[in-house]
Design a protein around this motif. Sequence first.
Motif, PDB file in Angstrom:
ATOM      1  N   GLY A 265      -2.300 -51.035  40.491  1.00 31.44           N
ATOM      2  CA  GLY A 265      -2.317 -50.456  39.161  1.00 31.44           C
ATOM      3  C   GLY A 265      -3.749 -50.204  38.719  1.00 31.44           C
ATOM      4  N   TRP A 266      -4.013 -49.026  38.200  1.00 30.50           N
ATOM      5  CA  TRP A 266      -5.378 -48.652  37.816  1.00 30.50           C
ATOM      6  C   TRP A 266      -5.523 -48.569  36.302  1.00 30.50           C
ATOM      7  CZ3 TRP A 266      -8.301 -44.457  41.049  1.00 30.50           C
ATOM      8  CH2 TRP A 266      -8.264 -44.805  42.407  1.00 30.50           C
ATOM      9  N   LEU A 267      -6.548 -49.189  35.778  1.00 30.75           N
ATOM     10  CA  LEU A 267      -6.954 -48.954  34.397  1.00 30.75           C
ATOM     11  C   LEU A 267      -7.995 -47.855  34.333  1.00 30.75           C
ATOM     12  CD1 LEU A 267      -7.251 -52.569  32.949  1.00 30.75           C
ATOM     13  CD2 LEU A 267      -5.433 -50.914  32.560  1.00 30.75           C
ATOM     14  N   PHE A 268      -8.736 -47.699  35.426  1.00 34.02           N
ATOM     15  CA  PHE A 268      -9.808 -46.721  35.491  1.00 34.02           C
ATOM     16  C   PHE A 268      -9.269 -45.407  36.040  1.00 34.02           C
ATOM     17  CE2 PHE A 268     -13.282 -44.584  37.687  1.00 34.02           C
ATOM     18  CZ  PHE A 268     -14.304 -44.638  36.755  1.00 34.02           C
ATOM     19  N   VAL A 269      -9.477 -44.321  35.322  1.00 34.74           N
ATOM     20  CA  VAL A 269      -9.044 -42.992  35.761  1.00 34.74           C
ATOM     21  C   VAL A 269     -10.299 -42.189  36.091  1.00 34.74           C
ATOM     22  CG1 VAL A 269      -7.768 -40.914  35.155  1.00 34.74           C
ATOM     23  CG2 VAL A 269      -7.025 -43.130  34.276  1.00 34.74           C
ATOM     24  N   PRO A 270     -10.573 -41.969  37.369  1.00 34.81           N
ATOM     25  CA  PRO A 270     -11.855 -41.365  37.732  1.00 34.81           C
ATOM     26  C   PRO A 270     -12.012 -39.919  37.309  1.00 34.81           C
ATOM     27  CG  PRO A 270     -10.439 -41.581  39.654  1.00 34.81           C
ATOM     28  CD  PRO A 270      -9.756 -42.305  38.548  1.00 34.81           C
ATOM     29  N   ALA A 271     -10.914 -39.176  37.156  1.00 37.73           N
ATOM     30  CA  ALA A 271     -11.025 -37.761  36.817  1.00 37.73           C
ATOM     31  C   ALA A 271      -9.741 -37.293  36.151  1.00 37.73           C
ATOM     32  CB  ALA A 271     -11.284 -36.923  38.075  1.00 37.73           C
ATOM     33  N   GLY A 272      -9.842 -36.162  35.461  1.00 35.35           N
ATOM     34  CA  GLY A 272      -8.640 -35.528  34.936  1.00 35.35           C
ATOM     35  C   GLY A 272      -8.425 -35.698  33.449  1.00 35.35           C
ATOM     36  N   LEU A 273      -8.902 -36.811  32.857  1.00 35.75           N
ATOM     37  CA  LEU A 273      -8.696 -37.047  31.440  1.00 35.75           C
ATOM     38  C   LEU A 273      -9.988 -36.784  30.682  1.00 35.75           C
ATOM     39  CD1 LEU A 273      -6.557 -40.323  31.390  1.00 35.75           C
ATOM     40  CD2 LEU A 273      -5.779 -37.963  31.179  1.00 35.75           C
ATOM     41  N   LEU A 274      -9.896 -35.986  29.642  1.00 35.08           N
ATOM     42  CA  LEU A 274     -11.082 -35.680  28.852  1.00 35.08           C
ATOM     43  C   LEU A 274     -11.571 -36.881  28.062  1.00 35.08           C
ATOM     44  CD1 LEU A 274     -10.098 -32.131  27.516  1.00 35.08           C
ATOM     45  CD2 LEU A 274     -11.638 -32.691  29.405  1.00 35.08           C
ATOM     46  N   ASP A 275     -10.673 -37.840  27.789  1.00 32.61           N
ATOM     47  CA  ASP A 275     -11.071 -39.027  27.049  1.00 32.61           C
ATOM     48  C   ASP A 275     -11.117 -40.260  27.953  1.00 32.61           C
ATOM     49  OD1 ASP A 275      -8.377 -38.982  27.433  1.00 32.61           O
ATOM     50  OD2 ASP A 275      -7.841 -39.638  25.419  1.00 32.61           O
ATOM     51  N   GLY A 276     -11.222 -40.054  29.277  1.00 31.99           N
ATOM     52  CA  GLY A 276     -11.341 -41.148  30.232  1.00 31.99           C
ATOM     53  C   GLY A 276     -12.786 -41.579  30.364  1.00 31.99           C
ATOM     54  N   PRO A 277     -13.077 -42.460  31.344  1.00 31.68           N
ATOM     55  CA  PRO A 277     -12.173 -42.933  32.393  1.00 31.68           C
ATOM     56  C   PRO A 277     -11.424 -44.223  32.065  1.00 31.68           C
ATOM     57  CG  PRO A 277     -14.404 -43.598  32.879  1.00 31.68           C
ATOM     58  CD  PRO A 277     -14.477 -42.806  31.618  1.00 31.68           C
ATOM     59  N   LEU A 278     -11.768 -44.879  30.945  1.00 31.64           N
ATOM     60  CA  LEU A 278     -11.088 -46.119  30.597  1.00 31.64           C
ATOM     61  C   LEU A 278     -10.288 -45.927  29.310  1.00 31.64           C
ATOM     62  CD1 LEU A 278     -13.863 -48.767  31.259  1.00 31.64           C
ATOM     63  CD2 LEU A 278     -11.738 -48.511  32.525  1.00 31.64           C
ATOM     64  N   PRO A 279      -9.069 -46.488  29.247  1.00 33.58           N
ATOM     65  CA  PRO A 279      -8.305 -46.388  27.995  1.00 33.58           C
ATOM     66  C   PRO A 279      -8.971 -47.228  26.916  1.00 33.58           C
ATOM     67  CG  PRO A 279      -7.212 -47.878  29.523  1.00 33.58           C
ATOM     68  CD  PRO A 279      -8.359 -47.263  30.278  1.00 33.58           C
ATOM     69  N   THR A 280      -8.902 -46.764  25.710  1.00 32.90           N
ATOM     70  CA  THR A 280      -9.514 -47.488  24.606  1.00 32.90           C
ATOM     71  C   THR A 280      -8.758 -47.172  23.323  1.00 32.90           C
ATOM     72  OG1 THR A 280     -11.624 -47.978  23.541  1.00 32.90           O
ATOM     73  CG2 THR A 280     -11.148 -45.664  24.004  1.00 32.90           C
ATOM     74  N   HIS A 281      -9.025 -47.899  22.291  1.00 39.07           N
ATOM     75  CA  HIS A 281      -8.328 -47.686  21.020  1.00 39.07           C
ATOM     76  C   HIS A 281      -9.186 -46.884  20.064  1.00 39.07           C
ATOM     77  CE1 HIS A 281      -6.036 -48.224  17.381  1.00 39.07           C
ATOM     78  NE2 HIS A 281      -7.143 -48.640  16.783  1.00 39.07           N
ATOM     79  N   TYR A 282      -8.636 -45.795  19.573  1.00 36.74           N
ATOM     80  CA  TYR A 282      -9.213 -45.056  18.462  1.00 36.74           C
ATOM     81  C   TYR A 282      -8.175 -45.017  17.348  1.00 36.74           C
ATOM     82  CZ  TYR A 282     -12.546 -43.246  21.907  1.00 36.74           C
ATOM     83  OH  TYR A 282     -13.495 -43.127  22.888  1.00 36.74           O
ATOM     84  N   GLU A 283      -8.635 -45.051  16.122  1.00 38.05           N
ATOM     85  CA  GLU A 283      -7.734 -44.851  15.001  1.00 38.05           C
ATOM     86  C   GLU A 283      -7.314 -43.376  14.954  1.00 38.05           C
ATOM     87  OE1 GLU A 283      -6.440 -46.910  12.489  1.00 38.05           O
ATOM     88  OE2 GLU A 283      -7.050 -48.457  13.924  1.00 38.05           O
ATOM     89  N   PRO A 284      -6.135 -43.080  14.393  1.00 42.56           N
ATOM     90  CA  PRO A 284      -5.796 -41.672  14.150  1.00 42.56           C
ATOM     91  C   PRO A 284      -6.876 -41.027  13.275  1.00 42.56           C
ATOM     92  CG  PRO A 284      -3.911 -43.099  13.758  1.00 42.56           C
ATOM     93  CD  PRO A 284      -5.083 -43.999  13.951  1.00 42.56           C
ATOM     94  N   HIS A 285      -6.921 -39.694  13.281  1.00 39.16           N
ATOM     95  CA  HIS A 285      -7.965 -39.028  12.492  1.00 39.16           C
ATOM     96  C   HIS A 285      -7.869 -39.420  11.022  1.00 39.16           C
ATOM     97  CE1 HIS A 285     -11.113 -35.883  12.485  1.00 39.16           C
ATOM     98  NE2 HIS A 285     -10.803 -35.857  11.203  1.00 39.16           N
ATOM     99  N   GLU A 286      -6.646 -39.568  10.522  1.00 42.28           N
ATOM    100  CA  GLU A 286      -6.447 -40.093   9.172  1.00 42.28           C
ATOM    101  C   GLU A 286      -5.969 -41.533   9.281  1.00 42.28           C
ATOM    102  OE1 GLU A 286      -5.455 -36.207   6.444  1.00 42.28           O
ATOM    103  OE2 GLU A 286      -3.788 -37.447   7.098  1.00 42.28           O
ATOM    104  N   SER A 287      -6.720 -42.446   8.709  1.00 37.12           N
ATOM    105  CA  SER A 287      -6.377 -43.867   8.812  1.00 37.12           C
ATOM    106  C   SER A 287      -6.772 -44.582   7.535  1.00 37.12           C
ATOM    107  CB  SER A 287      -7.108 -44.497  10.005  1.00 37.12           C
ATOM    108  OG  SER A 287      -6.902 -45.909  10.028  1.00 37.12           O
ATOM    109  N   PRO A 288      -6.006 -45.585   7.122  1.00 36.58           N
ATOM    110  CA  PRO A 288      -6.370 -46.347   5.928  1.00 36.58           C
ATOM    111  C   PRO A 288      -7.436 -47.410   6.189  1.00 36.58           C
ATOM    112  CG  PRO A 288      -4.292 -47.127   6.793  1.00 36.58           C
ATOM    113  CD  PRO A 288      -4.690 -45.957   7.646  1.00 36.58           C
ATOM    114  N   VAL A 289      -7.812 -47.636   7.464  1.00 40.72           N
ATOM    115  CA  VAL A 289      -8.778 -48.683   7.798  1.00 40.72           C
ATOM    116  C   VAL A 289      -9.817 -48.146   8.774  1.00 40.72           C
ATOM    117  CG1 VAL A 289      -7.141 -50.561   7.446  1.00 40.72           C
ATOM    118  CG2 VAL A 289      -7.370 -49.543   9.712  1.00 40.72           C
ATOM    119  N   HIS A 290     -10.958 -48.803   8.803  1.00 40.57           N
ATOM    120  CA  HIS A 290     -11.963 -48.509   9.809  1.00 40.57           C
ATOM    121  C   HIS A 290     -11.558 -49.171  11.124  1.00 40.57           C
ATOM    122  CE1 HIS A 290     -15.004 -46.545   7.303  1.00 40.57           C
ATOM    123  NE2 HIS A 290     -14.597 -47.349   6.327  1.00 40.57           N
TER     124      HIS A 290
END
Length: 450
Positions: A265-290
């Motif tokens: 199982g891979w957490l690291f995606v070497p290519a193909g994803l514009l927001d890779g190579p590691l998954p991470t958490h971003y808030e939605p563009h509109e969010s009630p919290v930082h």
Amino acid sequence: MKNGEVKIEDIKTEIFFFPSTQIAEYDGSFTNTQRMLQWHTFAAKAPGDCRTDSWFYHNLAKRLKRAYAGSTLPRDQGWKNVTWDFDPDPGEAPLYPGEISARKVLREINGYMTGNPAQHLKGFAELKDDGSTTCASWIYCGCYPAWDQNLTARREPDPPGVPGAHLKWGWAWPANRRVMYNRASADLKGNPWSERKRWVWWDATFVNPPDPKTGIAPPHGKWVGYDVPDFGATKAPSATPKPDGIGLDALSGTDAFIMRGDGRGWLFVPAGLLDGPLPTHYEPHESPVHNVLYKQQTSPVHKVWSLGKAWNPLATVGDPKYPYVITTYRLTEHYLAGAMSRWLPWLAELQPELFIEIGKALAEEKGIRNLDWVHISTPRSRIRAKALVTDRIGVMTVAGKRIHHVGMPWHWGWAGLAVGEVVNDLTAWVGDPNVSIHEGKAFVCNVERA
């Protein structure tokens, strides 16, 4: 067009109207996000001259075949050589004149022996790269293993109280497997991690039959369970990889992730994803919290159409004018697009009007009772709906902040038997960076009594 500001005759575009059927008016199959293919049979014929989408493609293809039949130009050889044999067989009555045979299309997708199209392939393991097999899509190979076996049409659930994957209900790609990488449900030795939740496991006592070609039987042992094992069926947990192998042969008996070259199982995606190579958490563009994890609030590469334009204003983080998180969802009664379902009297009666689901705590704070009219507003628009006060949706505490969550189905519109305001008027023009999926499942709003 609805309010008269735009008139069709003023649009300098030629418009072609194709009277097309909807899903209940033709035979065919569909695949859902569960990877399941299910065959559906028409419920009623379409009115007038309506035809299926496939009717248009089918007859266009036949016209093009005829148009290029006499051409000697190299650029036209593709159409001359393409095989297009999807007319219904004798005795197969088409629903509409000139209709394509949907079953023939599914058979072509499944695959067959090139020299004998009546001999269907039973699975993608039978595919060859020498031209002896023909298959339109390997992931669907096996859904139609014989001329009279359309497995997508099966509707046999598992008995009540018996664990299983409902393997006889439709067909899931690939190989009718319902859980991908299900080898991971067992430990390194092939024993279930949990007896109560076991899914597939290694049965060392299983006696394998001899190979019909060589007459040699593999050693005892096989992966068994409630699902189609996502691993070589007789690949023992202790089996070591072949250093010169490929595919399953290259994996050890403990490498569960067969679609990866190393079986891990891979957490690291070497290519193909514009927001890779590691998954991470971003808030939605509109969010009630930082973002509580780090300084980067939202994805730096997500798509925002016409940022700052009048038709796509966006709320700032924690904007007090829009304190609640809102999500959108489907209803079973209007599962298809509302333009289809809200015209049907039975469905309109079951779900007659737009509503917003509100938790009891928020309803008490705002003085809203069940079935009250409320206004829902975002920076883009303001609409009206009935309140549905429930225990199903509640309150979250995020970064020390008490946040209410509300939900709205999006099936209604201004036309049909069941009409209502348009929930998508509330959502923002924001999409994920890879495939532009609309960020309509998490944004912010305000709710007030109407």
